[in-house]
Structure formats: C-alpha cells, structure tokens
Design a protein around this motif. Structure first.
Motif, PDB file in Angstrom:
ATOM      1  N   HIS A 125       0.738  -1.065  -0.019  1.00  0.00           N
ATOM      2  CA  HIS A 125       0.020   0.144  -0.028  1.00  0.00           C
ATOM      3  C   HIS A 125       0.868   1.256   0.020  1.00  0.00           C
ATOM      4  CE1 HIS A 125      -3.017   2.747   1.408  1.00  0.00           C
ATOM      5  NE2 HIS A 125      -3.978   2.151   1.260  1.00  0.00           N
ATOM      6  N   ALA A 126       0.711   2.059  -0.992  1.00  0.00           N
ATOM      7  CA  ALA A 126       1.493   3.283  -0.913  1.00  0.00           C
ATOM      8  C   ALA A 126       1.279   4.252   0.155  1.00  0.00           C
ATOM      9  CB  ALA A 126       1.382   4.048  -2.595  1.00  0.00           C
ATOM     10  N   PRO A 127       2.264   5.024   0.652  1.00  0.00           N
ATOM     11  CA  PRO A 127       3.521   4.978   0.144  1.00  0.00           C
ATOM     12  C   PRO A 127       4.345   3.556   0.665  1.00  0.00           C
ATOM     13  CG  PRO A 127       3.571   6.671   1.799  1.00  0.00           C
ATOM     14  CD  PRO A 127       2.127   6.145   1.687  1.00  0.00           C
ATOM     15  N   SER A 128       5.046   3.110  -0.226  1.00  0.00           N
ATOM     16  CA  SER A 128       5.759   1.838   0.133  1.00  0.00           C
ATOM     17  C   SER A 128       7.167   1.661  -0.171  1.00  0.00           C
ATOM     18  CB  SER A 128       5.000   0.596  -0.677  1.00  0.00           C
ATOM     19  OG  SER A 128       5.564  -0.420  -0.396  1.00  0.00           O
ATOM     20  N   GLU A 129       8.035   1.319   0.610  1.00  0.00           N
ATOM     21  CA  GLU A 129       9.570   1.112   0.521  1.00  0.00           C
ATOM     22  C   GLU A 129       9.752  -0.568   0.842  1.00  0.00           C
ATOM     23  OE1 GLU A 129      13.933   2.566   2.089  1.00  0.00           O
ATOM     24  OE2 GLU A 129      11.994   3.543   2.634  1.00  0.00           O
ATOM     25  N   ILE A 130      10.195  -1.286  -0.023  1.00  0.00           N
ATOM     26  CA  ILE A 130      10.340  -2.585   0.206  1.00  0.00           C
ATOM     27  C   ILE A 130      11.927  -3.027  -0.197  1.00  0.00           C
ATOM     28  CG2 ILE A 130       9.717  -5.119  -0.067  1.00  0.00           C
ATOM     29  CD1 ILE A 130       7.039  -4.024  -0.935  1.00  0.00           C
ATOM     30  N   VAL A 131      12.816  -3.702   0.919  1.00  0.00           N
ATOM     31  CA  VAL A 131      14.092  -3.887   0.451  1.00  0.00           C
ATOM     32  C   VAL A 131      13.811  -5.318   0.206  1.00  0.00           C
ATOM     33  CG1 VAL A 131      16.616  -4.120   1.243  1.00  0.00           C
ATOM     34  CG2 VAL A 131      15.001  -2.099   1.807  1.00  0.00           C
ATOM     35  N   VAL A 132      14.606  -5.948  -1.056  1.00  0.00           N
ATOM     36  CA  VAL A 132      14.982  -7.244  -1.091  1.00  0.00           C
ATOM     37  C   VAL A 132      16.443  -7.638  -1.285  1.00  0.00           C
ATOM     38  CG1 VAL A 132      14.471  -9.149  -2.833  1.00  0.00           C
ATOM     39  CG2 VAL A 132      12.886  -7.292  -2.704  1.00  0.00           C
TER      40      VAL A 132
END
Length: 212
Positions: A63-70
């Motif tokens: 769900h924005a705002p979104s920050e995902i680290v892979v």
C-alpha cells in the motif's frame, strides 16, 4: 532445546537467509507502508493478487507509500515482475482513478526503472531491470496525487535472476512472510504472547552509516 523449537529456528534461518537450503531465497523487508502489513502471494486487502482482471499466485501486495528492500544470497542479474494497482472490489468500489501510482526499482539509491503513473484501469507495467550484480534492491511505490486512500499496489509474478542463472521467486506464499518476519524467540508483554503483541506494533527501521 526441544526438536520442535529447533526445527522452527532452522526453517526461519532458511527462509530469512537461505541457510542450508537447496534453493536460495530472497529476504524481504518492508521499511515503509501507508496501511496494513505487507502481503506475500496476495493483495493488501487479503484477496488474490489481481492486475487488470488477471490473478497471480506469486508476488507482493503493498500500500502506497511503500518501501520494500529485497536482499539476496548471491549477486543478481535481473529483477522481473508486473507492477500495477490491485484490481480488487475495494479499489473498484471506491473509484481509484487511472494514473495514480508510480512504481520504481532502485539499487544504491539510484532509480534503475520507473513506471508511468498507473491506475486500476491501466494495464500493468512490465518490469525487467538489470541489477548489475547487486546483492539487494529497493521497490518503491508512491501515490502521485498525494491521496493514499485505497492505494493498493502489487508487484506480481516477481522473481530475481541471479548471476549464475538461478531464478528466485519473490513473495510466493504467506508461509514465506511468516518465516521471514517472525523471529525465533518468544516473550510476554502485559500478559500477552509476542505473536499477539507484535501485530499491533509499528515497525520502523533506519540505516545508520558506519563510523568514518
């Protein structure tokens, strides 16, 4: 330590870091999200991942705002996915307008790919990003109109190609989410078990530069 606890710790380490696994896995960390909890293999509303009327079994629902680290167990060559606004009844009923959300893939703080603004009526954007041997990358979503109501965003059919050609799925199941996000420990707070308490807590992470 009893065998059941030992087995859980091994499964958690395997999922989080790829330790002792035949198939390497990605570790996924949600650093920021406008609402709810990051979903693995389904949309943020708990329904199947759905983009432009088509459903997907693998991917990340956010769900924005979104920050995902892979994070990856070995250097990576490419990241592939379909990015778009989740086409679920909640979004359609509340009139999510086309051209609302922008998706981006970053390595080392530099945008390697960015979508046009996308709405629920738009076809998903095909993501094919050269990672250049990176060990981790960041997925970002922002709402271009500064209105995050029903800003349900999907990274569907997500996968990473490592330098040796090995393909790693990203967001394949809720079990992956449980093992990645649940540490192998337990405690009680106010008489409640950790599993119940942690779901109500807000998790915030911050990168701290190494000393000069």
């Amino acid at each position: 330590m009893n065998p059941r606890d030992r087995g859980f710790i091994h499964r958690w380490l395997d999922s989080a870091f790829g330790a002792g696994s035949r198939a390497p896995r990605a570790q996924v960390e949600c650093r920021r999200q406008g609402w709810g909890a990051l979903q693995f293999g389904q949309g943020i509303a708990g329904s199947p991942l759905c983009l432009h009327g088509r459903t997907y079994e693998r991917g990340l629902g956010t769900h924005a705002p979104s920050e995902i680290v892979v994070r990856l167990p070995r250097p990576a060559r490419r990241f592939l996915a379909l990015a778009g606004v989740d086409d679920n009844p909640h979004v359609r009923a509340n009139g999510a307008a086309p051209g609302r959300m922008e998706f981006a893939v970053e390595t080392d703080g530099i945008a390697r790919w960015r979508s046009r603004p996308l709405g629920v009526a738009a076809a998903p954007a095909a993501v094919d990003v050269e990672l250049g041997g990176a060990w981790e990358f960041t997925l970002r979503v922002r709402e271009v109109n500064d209105n995050i109501g029903y800003a349900h965003a999907d990274w569907a059919d997500a996968r990473v190609i490592l330098d040796d050609g090995t393909e790693i799925p990203v967001g394949s199941s809720q079990e992956e989410r449980r093992l990645c996000q649940t540490p192998p420990l337990d405690f009680r707070y106010g008489g409640k078990p950790a599993a119940e308490v942690l779901t109500a807590w807000t998790c915030v992470s911050e990168s701290i530069p190494a000393p000069a």
